[in-house]
Write a protein that holds these residues in place. Structure first.
Motif, PDB file in Angstrom:
ATOM      1  N   LYS A  64     104.834   3.341 -48.612  1.00  0.00           N
ATOM      2  CA  LYS A  64     104.301   2.205 -47.851  1.00  0.00           C
ATOM      3  C   LYS A  64     102.969   1.735 -48.436  1.00  0.00           C
ATOM      4  O   LYS A  64     102.032   1.379 -47.708  1.00  0.00           O
ATOM      5  CB  LYS A  64     104.142   2.550 -46.365  1.00  0.00           C
ATOM      6  CG  LYS A  64     105.447   2.918 -45.672  1.00  0.00           C
ATOM      7  CD  LYS A  64     105.243   3.095 -44.194  1.00  0.00           C
ATOM      8  CE  LYS A  64     106.512   3.569 -43.497  1.00  0.00           C
ATOM      9  NZ  LYS A  64     107.678   2.696 -43.748  1.00  0.00           N
ATOM     10  N   ALA A  65     102.901   1.708 -49.751  1.00  0.00           N
ATOM     11  CA  ALA A  65     101.686   1.283 -50.442  1.00  0.00           C
ATOM     12  C   ALA A  65     102.024   0.927 -51.875  1.00  0.00           C
ATOM     13  O   ALA A  65     102.936   1.494 -52.467  1.00  0.00           O
ATOM     14  CB  ALA A  65     100.631   2.394 -50.422  1.00  0.00           C
ATOM     15  N   GLY A  66     101.261  -0.009 -52.431  1.00  0.00           N
ATOM     16  CA  GLY A  66     101.471  -0.401 -53.817  1.00  0.00           C
ATOM     17  C   GLY A  66     101.113  -1.862 -54.016  1.00  0.00           C
ATOM     18  O   GLY A  66     101.042  -2.639 -53.054  1.00  0.00           O
ATOM     19  N   LEU A  67     100.867  -2.215 -55.257  1.00  0.00           N
ATOM     20  CA  LEU A  67     100.483  -3.579 -55.610  1.00  0.00           C
ATOM     21  C   LEU A  67     101.241  -3.998 -56.860  1.00  0.00           C
ATOM     22  O   LEU A  67     101.230  -3.294 -57.868  1.00  0.00           O
ATOM     23  CB  LEU A  67      98.973  -3.657 -55.871  1.00  0.00           C
ATOM     24  CG  LEU A  67      98.427  -4.976 -56.411  1.00  0.00           C
ATOM     25  CD1 LEU A  67      98.656  -6.118 -55.423  1.00  0.00           C
ATOM     26  CD2 LEU A  67      96.939  -4.834 -56.749  1.00  0.00           C
ATOM     27  N   ILE A  68     101.894  -5.161 -56.790  1.00  0.00           N
ATOM     28  CA  ILE A  68     102.606  -5.729 -57.927  1.00  0.00           C
ATOM     29  C   ILE A  68     101.866  -6.991 -58.364  1.00  0.00           C
ATOM     30  O   ILE A  68     101.598  -7.881 -57.545  1.00  0.00           O
ATOM     31  CB  ILE A  68     104.069  -6.045 -57.569  1.00  0.00           C
ATOM     32  CG1 ILE A  68     104.807  -4.739 -57.269  1.00  0.00           C
ATOM     33  CG2 ILE A  68     104.762  -6.797 -58.696  1.00  0.00           C
ATOM     34  CD1 ILE A  68     106.231  -4.923 -56.829  1.00  0.00           C
ATOM     35  N   LEU A  69     101.528  -7.055 -59.661  1.00  0.00           N
ATOM     36  CA  LEU A  69     100.759  -8.168 -60.214  1.00  0.00           C
ATOM     37  C   LEU A  69     101.552  -8.835 -61.337  1.00  0.00           C
ATOM     38  O   LEU A  69     101.379  -8.515 -62.511  1.00  0.00           O
ATOM     39  CB  LEU A  69      99.415  -7.664 -60.747  1.00  0.00           C
ATOM     40  CG  LEU A  69      98.440  -7.081 -59.719  1.00  0.00           C
ATOM     41  CD1 LEU A  69      97.347  -6.282 -60.410  1.00  0.00           C
ATOM     42  CD2 LEU A  69      97.840  -8.184 -58.866  1.00  0.00           C
ATOM     43  N   PRO A  70     102.456  -9.761 -61.018  1.00  0.00           N
ATOM     44  CA  PRO A  70     103.143 -10.516 -62.069  1.00  0.00           C
ATOM     45  C   PRO A  70     102.196 -11.560 -62.661  1.00  0.00           C
ATOM     46  O   PRO A  70     101.499 -12.264 -61.929  1.00  0.00           O
ATOM     47  CB  PRO A  70     104.307 -11.178 -61.325  1.00  0.00           C
ATOM     48  CG  PRO A  70     103.819 -11.310 -59.916  1.00  0.00           C
ATOM     49  CD  PRO A  70     102.892 -10.157 -59.669  1.00  0.00           C
ATOM     50  N   VAL A  71     102.163 -11.638 -63.976  1.00  0.00           N
ATOM     51  CA  VAL A  71     101.298 -12.617 -64.641  1.00  0.00           C
ATOM     52  C   VAL A  71     102.118 -13.881 -64.900  1.00  0.00           C
ATOM     53  O   VAL A  71     103.061 -13.882 -65.690  1.00  0.00           O
ATOM     54  CB  VAL A  71     100.712 -12.052 -65.947  1.00  0.00           C
ATOM     55  CG1 VAL A  71      99.869 -13.114 -66.654  1.00  0.00           C
ATOM     56  CG2 VAL A  71      99.872 -10.815 -65.648  1.00  0.00           C
TER      57      VAL A  71
ATOM     58  N   GLY B 192     104.625  -2.601 -46.498  1.00  0.00           N
ATOM     59  CA  GLY B 192     103.368  -2.046 -46.968  1.00  0.00           C
ATOM     60  C   GLY B 192     103.039  -2.269 -48.426  1.00  0.00           C
ATOM     61  O   GLY B 192     102.058  -1.719 -48.931  1.00  0.00           O
ATOM     62  N   VAL B 193     103.833  -3.076 -49.138  1.00  0.00           N
ATOM     63  CA  VAL B 193     103.606  -3.328 -50.559  1.00  0.00           C
ATOM     64  C   VAL B 193     103.118  -4.764 -50.726  1.00  0.00           C
ATOM     65  O   VAL B 193     103.654  -5.685 -50.107  1.00  0.00           O
ATOM     66  CB  VAL B 193     104.885  -3.092 -51.380  1.00  0.00           C
ATOM     67  CG1 VAL B 193     104.617  -3.333 -52.868  1.00  0.00           C
ATOM     68  CG2 VAL B 193     105.414  -1.681 -51.154  1.00  0.00           C
ATOM     69  N   GLU B 194     102.116  -4.963 -51.584  1.00  0.00           N
ATOM     70  CA  GLU B 194     101.516  -6.289 -51.778  1.00  0.00           C
ATOM     71  C   GLU B 194     101.891  -6.887 -53.129  1.00  0.00           C
ATOM     72  O   GLU B 194     102.154  -6.155 -54.092  1.00  0.00           O
ATOM     73  CB  GLU B 194      99.994  -6.201 -51.678  1.00  0.00           C
ATOM     74  CG  GLU B 194      99.493  -5.836 -50.289  1.00  0.00           C
ATOM     75  CD  GLU B 194      97.982  -5.837 -50.226  1.00  0.00           C
ATOM     76  OE1 GLU B 194      97.429  -6.791 -49.675  1.00  0.00           O
ATOM     77  OE2 GLU B 194      97.370  -4.877 -50.724  1.00  0.00           O
ATOM     78  N   VAL B 195     101.863  -8.210 -53.178  1.00  0.00           N
ATOM     79  CA  VAL B 195     102.097  -8.956 -54.413  1.00  0.00           C
ATOM     80  C   VAL B 195     100.967  -9.966 -54.577  1.00  0.00           C
ATOM     81  O   VAL B 195     100.655 -10.701 -53.632  1.00  0.00           O
ATOM     82  CB  VAL B 195     103.450  -9.709 -54.381  1.00  0.00           C
ATOM     83  CG1 VAL B 195     103.596 -10.594 -55.622  1.00  0.00           C
ATOM     84  CG2 VAL B 195     104.610  -8.726 -54.287  1.00  0.00           C
ATOM     85  N   THR B 196     100.359 -10.005 -55.747  1.00  0.00           N
ATOM     86  CA  THR B 196      99.441 -11.090 -56.109  1.00  0.00           C
ATOM     87  C   THR B 196      99.891 -11.666 -57.440  1.00  0.00           C
ATOM     88  O   THR B 196      99.988 -10.943 -58.442  1.00  0.00           O
ATOM     89  CB  THR B 196      97.985 -10.610 -56.227  1.00  0.00           C
ATOM     90  OG1 THR B 196      97.501 -10.195 -54.946  1.00  0.00           O
ATOM     91  CG2 THR B 196      97.087 -11.752 -56.718  1.00  0.00           C
ATOM     92  N   ILE B 197     100.159 -12.958 -57.467  1.00  0.00           N
ATOM     93  CA  ILE B 197     100.602 -13.651 -58.674  1.00  0.00           C
ATOM     94  C   ILE B 197      99.361 -14.135 -59.427  1.00  0.00           C
ATOM     95  O   ILE B 197      98.568 -14.922 -58.902  1.00  0.00           O
ATOM     96  CB  ILE B 197     101.511 -14.841 -58.318  1.00  0.00           C
ATOM     97  CG1 ILE B 197     102.729 -14.358 -57.515  1.00  0.00           C
ATOM     98  CG2 ILE B 197     101.944 -15.582 -59.575  1.00  0.00           C
ATOM     99  CD1 ILE B 197     103.489 -15.473 -56.820  1.00  0.00           C
ATOM    100  N   VAL B 198      99.183 -13.662 -60.662  1.00  0.00           N
ATOM    101  CA  VAL B 198      98.034 -14.030 -61.483  1.00  0.00           C
ATOM    102  C   VAL B 198      98.408 -15.246 -62.319  1.00  0.00           C
ATOM    103  O   VAL B 198      99.463 -15.267 -62.964  1.00  0.00           O
ATOM    104  CB  VAL B 198      97.606 -12.855 -62.386  1.00  0.00           C
ATOM    105  CG1 VAL B 198      96.372 -13.220 -63.205  1.00  0.00           C
ATOM    106  CG2 VAL B 198      97.349 -11.599 -61.536  1.00  0.00           C
TER     107      VAL B 198
END
Length: 216
Positions: free
Chosen positions: A55-62, A99-105
């Motif tokens: 229930k944790a983690g961060l995905i950062l697609p560029v 609980g997992v987040e995504v931020t698109i760079v």
């Protein structure tokens, strides 16, 4: 990763293949979509079971500024990056209750090897086309070649610093998108306009809480 689960995934692989779309044969489109869209989705699918379990983690697609803006002679690249933006925004909503987040760079144009490798791919693509098609797009090809070799003075470390800053933010405070460039005014304006549309679409119904959990 230090004996535990994977905390962050950064998907940064990309190919900058440009030129008019009629010249984009199947090999060119396959290279662009496999690298710029499907590669990021494959990586996310590989790490998500572990992130969901914790229930944790961060995905950062560029992505790119061209994941929100369309330029002539960049239609193949824009298509893949627009697809990346759509896929990972949808994933951000779907992962919000898990609980997992995504931020698109969203970087702008930086002086990296993507231009060198892209120029080689463009020349190979042109060579595969019939002479009549190449002649018809002579002006477009000249613009494409000039754009691939144009000087870019921005610092690629901007992107690394932005990614590091996103990772350092507390869970729940990270934005859905992070433009990165000396001038992000256009990308920021597009992001704001489409975010307002998403609010109108998702603010009611079963996905309202998921939308509320995704900032921007």
């Amino acid at each position: 990763l230090a004996g535990g689960g994977l905390d962050v995934l950064v998907s940064n692989a990309g190919i900058g293949l440009s030129g008019p779309l009629e010249l984009h044969d199947e090999a060119a489109m396959e290279a662009e979509f496999q690298t710029n869209l499907l590669g990021g989705l494959r990586m996310a699918r590989a790490v998500l079971p572990g992130m969901r379990a914790r229930k944790a983690g961060l995905i950062l697609p560029v992505s790119s500024q061209l994941g929100r803006i369309v330029m002539p002679n960049m239609g193949g690249y824009c298509s893949g990056k627009w697809g990346l933006e759509a896929a990972f925004e949808a994933m951000a909503y779907e992962l919000a209750p898990l609980g997992v987040e995504v931020t698109i760079v969203q970087p702008g144009g930086y002086p990296t090897r993507i231009w060198e490798t892209g120029a080689k791919a463009v020349e190979a693509m042109i060579a595969r086309n019939e002479p009549e098609r190449v002649r018809a797009y002579a002006q477009h090809i000249a613009i494409t070649r000039a754009s691939m070799t144009a000087p870019r003075r921005s610092d690629p470390m901007d992107v690394a610093h932005a990614i590091a800053a996103l990772i350092a933010l507390p869970a729940g405070d990270r934005p859905l998108r992070r433009p990165v460039h000396p001038d992000t005014s256009v990308t920021t304006a597009v992001n704001k306009a489409l975010s307002d549309v998403q609010d109108r679409v998702l603010s009611r119904g079963p996905y309202a809480a998921w939308r509320a959990a995704v900032s921007g």
